[in-house]
Design a protein around this motif. Structure first.
Motif, PDB file in Angstrom:
ATOM      1  N   ASP A 124     -23.758  13.034  11.366  1.00 17.01           N
ATOM      2  CA  ASP A 124     -22.437  13.614  11.644  1.00 17.01           C
ATOM      3  C   ASP A 124     -21.476  13.072  10.589  1.00 17.01           C
ATOM      4  OD1 ASP A 124     -21.958  11.025  12.434  1.00 17.01           O
ATOM      5  OD2 ASP A 124     -21.413  11.485  14.504  1.00 17.01           O
ATOM      6  N   THR A 171     -15.908   6.110  18.354  1.00 17.85           N
ATOM      7  CA  THR A 171     -17.106   6.718  18.945  1.00 17.85           C
ATOM      8  C   THR A 171     -16.958   6.766  20.471  1.00 17.85           C
ATOM      9  OG1 THR A 171     -18.339   4.642  19.078  1.00 17.85           O
ATOM     10  CG2 THR A 171     -18.490   5.845  16.996  1.00 17.85           C
ATOM     11  N   LYS A 194     -27.599   4.102  14.896  1.00 19.78           N
ATOM     12  CA  LYS A 194     -27.624   5.006  13.736  1.00 19.78           C
ATOM     13  C   LYS A 194     -27.329   4.240  12.443  1.00 19.78           C
ATOM     14  CE  LYS A 194     -24.934   8.577  14.933  1.00 19.78           C
ATOM     15  NZ  LYS A 194     -24.427   9.962  14.993  1.00 19.78           N
ATOM     16  N   SER A 217     -16.800   5.921  23.704  1.00 19.63           N
ATOM     17  CA  SER A 217     -16.761   4.869  24.729  1.00 19.63           C
ATOM     18  C   SER A 217     -15.471   4.982  25.523  1.00 19.63           C
ATOM     19  CB  SER A 217     -16.820   3.491  24.051  1.00 19.63           C
ATOM     20  OG  SER A 217     -16.249   2.507  24.875  1.00 19.63           O
ATOM     21  N   ILE A 218     -15.549   4.497  26.746  1.00 15.86           N
ATOM     22  CA  ILE A 218     -14.377   4.482  27.619  1.00 15.86           C
ATOM     23  C   ILE A 218     -13.235   3.653  26.999  1.00 15.86           C
ATOM     24  CG2 ILE A 218     -15.093   2.471  28.999  1.00 15.86           C
ATOM     25  CD1 ILE A 218     -14.019   5.684  30.612  1.00 15.86           C
ATOM     26  N   THR A 277     -15.908  10.805  16.315  1.00 16.15           N
ATOM     27  CA  THR A 277     -17.155  11.535  16.594  1.00 16.15           C
ATOM     28  C   THR A 277     -16.838  12.595  17.661  1.00 16.15           C
ATOM     29  OG1 THR A 277     -17.837  10.058  18.376  1.00 16.15           O
ATOM     30  CG2 THR A 277     -18.608   9.501  16.150  1.00 16.15           C
ATOM     31  N   ALA A 282     -18.573  -1.761  22.088  1.00 16.39           N
ATOM     32  CA  ALA A 282     -18.097  -1.707  23.479  1.00 16.39           C
ATOM     33  C   ALA A 282     -19.135  -0.942  24.273  1.00 16.39           C
ATOM     34  CB  ALA A 282     -16.749  -1.000  23.559  1.00 16.39           C
ATOM     35  N   THR A 291     -20.193   2.631  19.888  1.00  7.99           N
ATOM     36  CA  THR A 291     -21.221   2.801  20.928  1.00  7.99           C
ATOM     37  C   THR A 291     -22.543   2.178  20.479  1.00  7.99           C
ATOM     38  OG1 THR A 291     -21.859   4.903  19.948  1.00  7.99           O
ATOM     39  CG2 THR A 291     -20.266   4.991  21.769  1.00  7.99           C
ATOM     40  N   ALA A 292     -23.434   1.988  21.444  1.00  7.27           N
ATOM     41  CA  ALA A 292     -24.798   1.525  21.145  1.00  7.27           C
ATOM     42  C   ALA A 292     -25.482   2.565  20.258  1.00  7.27           C
ATOM     43  CB  ALA A 292     -25.569   1.344  22.447  1.00  7.27           C
ATOM     44  N   MET A 345     -26.698  -2.330  28.209  1.00  4.72           N
ATOM     45  CA  MET A 345     -26.853  -1.659  26.912  1.00  4.72           C
ATOM     46  C   MET A 345     -26.742  -2.681  25.783  1.00  4.72           C
ATOM     47  SD  MET A 345     -24.512   1.726  27.506  1.00  4.72           S
ATOM     48  CE  MET A 345     -24.965   2.778  26.133  1.00  4.72           C
TER      49      MET A 345
HETATM   50  C1  LIG Z   1     -18.091   8.039  31.001  1.00 13.56           C
HETATM   51  C2  LIG Z   1     -18.944   7.570  29.853  1.00 13.56           C
HETATM   52  C3  LIG Z   1     -18.672   6.350  29.284  1.00 13.56           C
HETATM   53  C4  LIG Z   1     -19.435   5.877  28.234  1.00 13.56           C
HETATM   54  N1  LIG Z   1     -19.130   4.665  27.668  1.00 13.56           N
HETATM   55  C5  LIG Z   1     -19.905   4.180  26.677  1.00 13.56           C
HETATM   56  C6  LIG Z   1     -19.621   2.915  26.109  1.00 13.56           C
HETATM   57  O1  LIG Z   1     -18.643   2.237  26.452  1.00 13.56           O
HETATM   58  N2  LIG Z   1     -20.447   2.451  25.140  1.00 13.56           N
HETATM   59  C7  LIG Z   1     -21.528   3.160  24.704  1.00 13.56           C
HETATM   60  O2  LIG Z   1     -22.267   2.650  23.851  1.00 13.56           O
HETATM   61  N3  LIG Z   1     -21.794   4.372  25.209  1.00 13.56           N
HETATM   62  C8  LIG Z   1     -21.034   4.914  26.180  1.00 13.56           C
HETATM   63  N4  LIG Z   1     -21.307   6.136  26.709  1.00 13.56           N
HETATM   64  C9  LIG Z   1     -22.408   6.916  26.123  1.00 13.56           C
HETATM   65  C10 LIG Z   1     -22.006   7.552  24.805  1.00 13.56           C
HETATM   66  O3  LIG Z   1     -20.820   8.313  24.959  1.00 13.56           O
HETATM   67  C11 LIG Z   1     -23.156   8.411  24.283  1.00 13.56           C
HETATM   68  O4  LIG Z   1     -24.237   7.571  23.894  1.00 13.56           O
HETATM   69  C12 LIG Z   1     -22.758   9.294  23.123  1.00 13.56           C
HETATM   70  O5  LIG Z   1     -23.878  10.053  22.714  1.00 13.56           O
HETATM   71  C13 LIG Z   1     -22.230   8.494  21.964  1.00 13.56           C
HETATM   72  O6  LIG Z   1     -21.949   9.333  20.867  1.00 13.56           O
HETATM   73  P1  LIG Z   1     -21.323   8.761  19.525  1.00 13.56           P
HETATM   74  O7  LIG Z   1     -21.972   7.451  19.248  1.00 13.56           O
HETATM   75  O8  LIG Z   1     -21.662   9.780  18.474  1.00 13.56           O
HETATM   76  O9  LIG Z   1     -19.856   8.699  19.703  1.00 13.56           O
HETATM   77  C14 LIG Z   1     -20.538   6.654  27.742  1.00 13.56           C
HETATM   78  C15 LIG Z   1     -20.787   7.905  28.325  1.00 13.56           C
HETATM   79  C16 LIG Z   1     -19.998   8.348  29.353  1.00 13.56           C
HETATM   80  C17 LIG Z   1     -20.302   9.718  29.926  1.00 13.56           C
END
Ligand SMILES: Cc1cc2nc3c(=O)[nH]c(=O)nc-3n(C[C@H](O)[C@H](O)[C@H](O)COP(=O)(O)O)c2cc1C
Length: 397
Positions: A106, A14, A98, A16-17, A41, A124, A92-93, A129
């Protein structure tokens, strides 16, 4: 056969960096002969490309374009039916929120909802958060739903802040995966293990010690954890990484080790003394560095006995099942058997000291009052698993 031979493991990624760290995890899992499938994702593809993940895993990546690629068009179900384990790393959080609410909007979240295998989540995120009450509430719910959470760890984050939220070390994640596939032969057992050498100071900078690396004791602790035991490790100074998932007490001298063992021995089912405890301590310890002078006054070190930890534990009323290690340089079987009797313990594990100390291999012989069992020469974690299997059998007798 490797630890993960033919295990079907799905890694869900998902946004995250920490996505780049998955490369190392894939390498470890493939080395251990797992079959790895990556599901990404949409957001995770902003952090690492699908092409990279396809190259590393050697397989097509599954994503939101993959709903209809199997013959019957229900790929999110078919994939999980072949899986032995799904692990979301990094999680991710947003994804945690979800999953804890059964949202399936998704491919990855729908596949998780449709799964019939174990799910692990390695979060992570930024420390705020992670600490946010909604994330903490969601994590509690996931634990109640029998989903295993690995980490997060504490440290400096990508954003520069310091706190909890960093992805667990990749080694910790791969250890948890390997552990999942081991038989839970020691579930509900409490096991206390000592490991490493002890150090007996002569003055503030000099000491007496021995060549024990701690590798055997740490492997025994790891194997006991893999088999589902509640493990406590009391360790002398080693160069090994302290296991993150095992309750560990660091000690220096034999007296420290004795006190730590005695503080933790209540309710223990099995005590395994792997530590190379110094037999003697220095009686005439000097508070300041002993100076060399050019006279013939060579300093004399006066020694006294240290407590015999295993002997003392074996004397306790309602003692735990007591296991000792005998590292000898000669007459291995005889000395080991004598130790078994003298210390009144249940099992002794004998090995040749010069072969085993600081080595990654072990050739162990298990001796108790009724039998002698020779284990094959193997790496220390494999040898430790064999030992724990034998102990679990003996506990049932
Ligand atoms: C540069 C950047 C770094 C991010 N790093 C994180 C992270 O480490 N952990 C996290 O929970 N969300 C992080 N986010 C936010 C998530 O990418 C965002 O909530 C996204 O909607 C997650 O989608 P997913 O859970 O479907 O992959 C980051 C966003 C950006 C722009």
């Amino acid at each position: 056969m490797s630890d993960l031979y033919k295990k079907n493991i799905i890694i869900g990624m998902t946004g995250s960096i920490a996505c780049y760290k998955v490369a190392d995890l894939i390498k470890i899992l493939i080395e251990k002969e797992a079959i790895v499938t990556i599901v990404m994702t949409k957001s995770s593809k902003n952090f690492i490309t699908k092409t990279t993940m396809e190259t590393l895993s050697g397989k097509d990546v599954i994503d939101d374009e993959s709903w209809n690629i199997s013959d019957n068009g229900i790929n999110h179900i078919n994939l999980t039916r072949k899986a032995d384990l799904i692990i979301i790393v990094p999680s991710t959080a947003n994804f945690i929120a979800k999953i804890s609410n059964g949202i399936a909007d998704d491919f990855l979240s729908t596949m998780c909802l449709a799964r019939n295998c174990q799910l692990f989540i390695a979060p992570a995120m930024n420390k705020e958060m992670w600490n946010n009450p909604s994330t903490q509430r969601n994590i509690k719910q996931l634990i109640l739903d029998n989903i295993k959470i690995i980490g997060p760890s504490y440290g400096k984050q990508a954003c520069g802040e310091i706190g909890y939220g960093k992805l667990a070390e990749i080694e910790e994640i791969s250890d948890e995966i390997i552990s999942f596939f081991q038989p839970k032969l020691l579930k509900n057992k409490k096991i206390l293990i000592t490991a490493g050498p002890t150090i007996e100071p002569i003055d503030p900078i000099r000491f007496i010690s021995n060549k024990s690396s701690g590798k055997m004791g740490y492997s025994i602790a790891k194997a006991a954890y893999e088999f589902g035991a509640d493990v406590t490790l009391v360790t002398g100074p080693t160069n090994l990484k302290i296991p993150t998932n095992i309750k560990t007490y660091n000690v220096v001298t034999a007296v420290d080790m004795y006190q730590s063992v005695m503080r933790n021995i209540a309710d223990i089912d099995v005590f395994i003394s792997v530590a190379a405890v110094s037999d003697w301590k220095v009686l005439n310890y000097q508070n300041n560095k002993i100076k060399k002078n050019n006279t013939n006054n060579i300093p004399k070190i006066i020694l006294d006995y240290n407590p015999d930890i295993l002997y003392e534990v074996a004397k306790i009323k309602n003692k735990p099942f007591c296991v000792g290690f005998a590292a000898e340089t000669e007459n291995l079987k005889d000395y080991a058997y004598k130790k078994l009797i003298q210390k009144n313990i249940d099992l002794i594990i004998a090995n040749i000291a010069t072969d085993v100390m600081n080595s990654d291999k072990a050739k162990l012989m298990l001796i108790d009052s009724s039998e002698i069992l020779d284990l094959p020469n193997s790496n220390k974690i494999e040898a430790a698993r064999q030992v724990m299997k034998e102990i679990s059998k003996k506990l049932k007798q």
